[in-house]
Design an enzyme around this catalytic site. Structure first.
Site, PDB file in Angstrom:
ATOM      1  N   HIS A  57       0.836  -1.196   0.000  1.00 20.83           N
ATOM      2  CA  HIS A  57       0.000   0.000   0.000  1.00 20.83           C
ATOM      3  C   HIS A  57       0.870   1.244   0.000  1.00 20.83           C
ATOM      4  O   HIS A  57       1.989   1.244   0.488  1.00 20.83           O
ATOM      5  CB  HIS A  57      -0.979  -0.002   1.179  1.00 20.83           C
ATOM      6  CG  HIS A  57      -0.354  -0.176   2.524  1.00 20.83           C
ATOM      7  ND1 HIS A  57       0.145  -1.389   2.964  1.00 20.83           N
ATOM      8  CD2 HIS A  57      -0.167   0.692   3.541  1.00 20.83           C
ATOM      9  CE1 HIS A  57       0.616  -1.259   4.192  1.00 20.83           C
ATOM     10  NE2 HIS A  57       0.452   0.014   4.564  1.00 20.83           N
ATOM     11  N   HIS A  65       1.033   5.255   1.037  1.00 22.62           N
ATOM     12  CA  HIS A  65       0.479   6.321   1.877  1.00 22.62           C
ATOM     13  C   HIS A  65       0.652   7.634   1.119  1.00 22.62           C
ATOM     14  O   HIS A  65       1.762   7.960   0.695  1.00 22.62           O
ATOM     15  CB  HIS A  65       1.236   6.442   3.205  1.00 22.62           C
ATOM     16  CG  HIS A  65       1.115   5.258   4.093  1.00 22.62           C
ATOM     17  ND1 HIS A  65       0.228   5.208   5.141  1.00 22.62           N
ATOM     18  CD2 HIS A  65       1.786   4.074   4.101  1.00 22.62           C
ATOM     19  CE1 HIS A  65       0.362   4.051   5.762  1.00 22.62           C
ATOM     20  NE2 HIS A  65       1.298   3.342   5.152  1.00 22.62           N
TER      21      HIS A  65
END
Length: 171
Positions: free
Chosen positions: A157, A159
């Protein structure tokens, strides 16, 4: 504190941190013996503690539940390949998590293979689109990798952080 009195910002922040840690804890496995903690690491933030107590794995994660809509999230962008949603414990005024909808073994950046090049580029392009959508004048992209990189969810992922002046060096 009297009943009905407003909670302080620090109390609210602590509750959010506790909620996040509880969610992350449901995906935590014991730390492998190859990684040892110094006393300073063992007493650090909840996020660092969660990352250091998580064993890297290709098992389903909280992000899989967000993708399947089993867990609600504040989605800000979605296409056929990626999903972006607001972090429940923001580290900046704007803190958005961008994930691939299909993990395909991409649990962390250090395990990426040539077959992941397209989705990796797409995640960065989505970060640019979301930053524009959020009217961010400047922003930071962070990808945590592994326990010592403070990765607590093993579904790669990105950010997206913005809405304030970033400092250097980070971390």
């Amino acid at each position: 504190m009297q009943s009905g009195a407003p909670e302080s910002a620090s109390t609210n922040t602590n509750k959010i941190g506790e909620r996040r840690l509880a969610i992350l804890s449901s995906h935590i496995q014991p730390l492998p013996p190859s990684i040892t903690l110094s006393p300073s690491m063992a007493t650090s933030s909840d996020e660092k503690a969660a990352a250091l107590s998580t064993t890297p794995s290709d098992s389903p994660t909280i992000f899989d539940k967000i993708i399947s809509k089993e867990i609600p999230s504040n989605i800000v962008y979605e296409d056929e390949k990626a999903l972006a949603f607001r972090d429940i414990s923001p580290q900046a005024p704007t803190h958005i998590i961008i994930i691939p909808k299909v993990k395909d073994g991409l649990t962390r950046l250090s395990t990426a293979e040539e077959r992941h090049v397209e989705i990796l580029g797409h995640l960065l392009y989505v970060a640019k689109l979301v930053a524009k959508q959020e009217s961010l004048d400047g922003f930071r992209i962070v990808i945590n990798d592994g326990p010592l990189g403070c990765q607590s969810v093993y579904h790669l992922h990105v950010h997206l952080l913005g809405g304030r002046q970033m400092n250097w060096p980070p971390g």
